[in-house]
Design an enzyme around this catalytic site. Structure first.
Site, short mmCIF file in Angstrom:
data_model
loop_
_atom_site.label_atom_id
_atom_site.label_comp_id
_atom_site.label_asym_id
_atom_site.label_seq_id
_atom_site.Cartn_x
_atom_site.Cartn_y
_atom_site.Cartn_z
N ASN A 1 -16.79 -7.25 51.30
CA ASN A 1 -16.88 -7.11 49.63
C ASN A 1 -15.99 -6.33 48.95
O ASN A 1 -15.74 -5.29 49.54
CB ASN A 1 -18.33 -6.64 49.48
CG ASN A 1 -19.54 -7.55 49.80
OD1 ASN A 1 -19.34 -8.86 49.94
ND2 ASN A 1 -20.96 -7.14 49.98
N ASP B 1 -16.39 -3.73 46.29
CA ASP B 1 -17.69 -2.68 45.75
C ASP B 1 -17.39 -2.40 44.45
O ASP B 1 -16.33 -1.38 44.34
CB ASP B 1 -17.99 -1.70 46.49
CG ASP B 1 -18.82 -2.27 47.98
OD1 ASP B 1 -19.05 -3.32 48.31
OD2 ASP B 1 -18.93 -1.26 48.85
N GLY C 1 -19.07 -4.01 51.86
CA GLY C 1 -19.59 -5.18 52.55
C GLY C 1 -20.56 -4.62 53.90
O GLY C 1 -19.58 -4.10 54.53
N LYS C 2 -21.51 -5.11 54.25
CA LYS C 2 -21.97 -4.64 55.42
C LYS C 2 -21.28 -4.79 56.64
O LYS C 2 -21.08 -3.95 57.42
CB LYS C 2 -23.50 -4.97 55.46
CG LYS C 2 -24.27 -4.43 54.49
CD LYS C 2 -26.00 -4.86 54.75
CE LYS C 2 -26.58 -4.49 53.55
NZ LYS C 2 -26.40 -3.23 52.97
N GLU D 1 -25.50 -10.94 55.43
CA GLU D 1 -24.65 -11.22 54.13
C GLU D 1 -23.84 -12.54 54.12
O GLU D 1 -22.93 -12.46 53.40
CB GLU D 1 -24.15 -10.11 53.77
CG GLU D 1 -24.74 -8.89 53.31
CD GLU D 1 -24.01 -7.61 52.81
OE1 GLU D 1 -24.73 -6.70 51.94
OE2 GLU D 1 -23.00 -7.44 52.99
N LEU E 1 -34.94 5.83 60.61
CA LEU E 1 -36.29 6.54 59.75
C LEU E 1 -35.59 7.41 58.75
O LEU E 1 -36.68 8.42 58.38
CB LEU E 1 -37.25 7.23 61.00
CG LEU E 1 -37.30 6.36 62.12
CD1 LEU E 1 -38.29 6.82 63.05
CD2 LEU E 1 -38.31 5.16 61.58
N GLY E 2 -34.64 7.18 58.08
CA GLY E 2 -34.20 8.10 57.14
C GLY E 2 -34.04 9.66 57.54
O GLY E 2 -33.57 9.91 58.53
N GLY F 1 -35.07 10.78 60.86
CA GLY F 1 -34.17 10.46 62.35
C GLY F 1 -34.08 8.96 62.77
O GLY F 1 -34.05 8.01 61.76
N ASP G 1 -24.47 1.37 58.09
CA ASP G 1 -23.36 0.41 58.74
C ASP G 1 -22.88 1.50 59.49
O ASP G 1 -22.31 1.09 60.74
CB ASP G 1 -22.51 -0.05 57.60
CG ASP G 1 -23.29 -0.91 56.36
OD1 ASP G 1 -24.11 -1.59 56.81
OD2 ASP G 1 -22.86 -0.71 55.35
O1 RIB Z 1 -24.28 -1.51 53.23
C1 RIB Z 1 -23.45 -0.95 52.11
C2 RIB Z 1 -22.74 -2.35 51.66
O2 RIB Z 1 -23.72 -3.13 51.13
C3 RIB Z 1 -21.92 -1.98 50.45
O3 RIB Z 1 -20.51 -1.75 50.73
C4 RIB Z 1 -21.95 -3.39 49.91
O4 RIB Z 1 -20.61 -4.30 49.93
C5 RIB Z 1 -23.07 -4.35 50.38
O5 RIB Z 1 -22.72 -5.20 51.09
#
Ligand code: RIB
Length: 297
Positions: A10, A12, A38-39, A136, A214-215, A218, A245
């Site tokens: 993606n 962004d 993008g993930k 995605e 879990l943010g 942890g 990611d």
């Molecule tokens: O996880 C973050 C991503 O989610 C971003 O970079 C965005 O493109 C969305 O896909």
């Protein structure tokens, strides 16, 4: 062992905002950047920075050269990325003063993957290699079934969670890497209690292994028999985009190197903590040496 990441790429569009836009409201952004994201792409970058041999498959439009260039510059093999007529996928990301974000995505080229492309990509991989997917791109379930038939280890980061994904047959997923919200949705539970999610997912997917982030609490690994927790690293958040990611990429990178689940969790927690201290998505992911330095602190 190598890893095929079939995932989104993606552009962004990132807006720094004083507060997230509410219904009926107009907010003036303090700043705008166009970043690489993008993930899927972020996870390929994290894998490469963690030292893995990674192949990215997917689709971009004619506007996607900066995305494939960035992957190549970071050592990711891009020979399985097709260029299609549809414009590249993009995301509209608002980042607030606390570094929290909200994201709107448009699939674009990410949703133009064909069965022929999937077959050609999987042709390059064999038993023991890993396949990584997020949610995605189109035809996730088809890719899972084909990869499983070939004997690949299938890893799914079910993000973002959608009604369509929840309908798919996920029994052939070997590893789920997911956050609490995704865990609760997959477990069909109303909220994100980690123990309840673990119990439900163990029953629903008895053959699978799970990593639940879990943010601030942890992360937890679990399978049918055991579970392991790691604490979160405390940092000052600038932008949380791509933290999940980064976690995914570094966790798998360590596993592919033959590391233990415990080491992989520790390394991934450190890497994702570093990511939130920097603005942006892919460009905020630190290389392995920096993560190892941070881990010693
Ligand atoms: O996880 C973050 C991503 O989610 C971003 O970079 C965005 O493109 C969305 O896909």
């Amino acid at each position: 062992m190598k890893i095929l990441n079939y995932g989104s790429l993606n552009l962004d569009y990132v807006y720094q905002v004083p507060n997230f836009v509410r219904a009926g409201e107009t907010v003036s952004a303090l700043r705008r950047d166009v970043n690489i994201g993008g993930k899927g792409l972020n996870q390929s970058i994290a894998l490469a920075r963690a030292g893995a041999e990674v192949y990215h498959a997917g689709c971009v439009g004619k506007d996607g050269k900066m995305l494939t260039d960035f992957l190549q510059q970071n050592g990711v093999n891009t020979s399985l990325i097709a260029c299609v007529e549809e414009p590249s996928g993009h995301a509209i990301i608002q980042v607030d003063p606390n570094g929290q974000n909200c994201i709107l995505i448009h699939g674009g080229a990410n949703r133009c993957i064909t069965e022929a492309q999937i077959d050609a990509a999987l042709e390059q991989f064999a038993i023991g290699d890993f396949l990584l997917l997020q949610n995605e791109i189109n035809d996730i379930d088809l890719i899972i079934q084909k990869a499983h038939q070939k004997g690949l280890t299938v890893v799914l980061n079910p993000s973002p969670i959608t009604a369509e994904l929840l309908q798919a047959d996920l029994q052939n997923v070997d590893w789920f890497l997911l956050n609490e919200t995704e865990g609760a949705a997959l477990a069909d539970l109303p909220d994100c209690d980690a123990d309840a999610v673990m119990q439900a997912l163990r029953i629903k997917y008895p053959q699978s292994k799970f990593v639940l982030t879990l943010g601030s609490a942890g992360a937890r690994y679990f399978d049918r028999e055991k579970h392991v927790n790691v604490a979160a690293r405390r940092v000052q958040a600038v932008d949380t985009t791509a933290a999940g990611d980064t976690f995914t990429g570094f966790f798998l990178g360590e596993l592919l190197r033959g590391g233990t689940v415990e080491n992989a969790l520790e390394l991934a927690s450190c890497a994702s903590a570093l990511t939130v201290t920097k603005a942006g998505a892919a460009q905020s992911i630190a290389p392995l040496e920096q993560v190892l330095e941070f881990q010693k602190q």
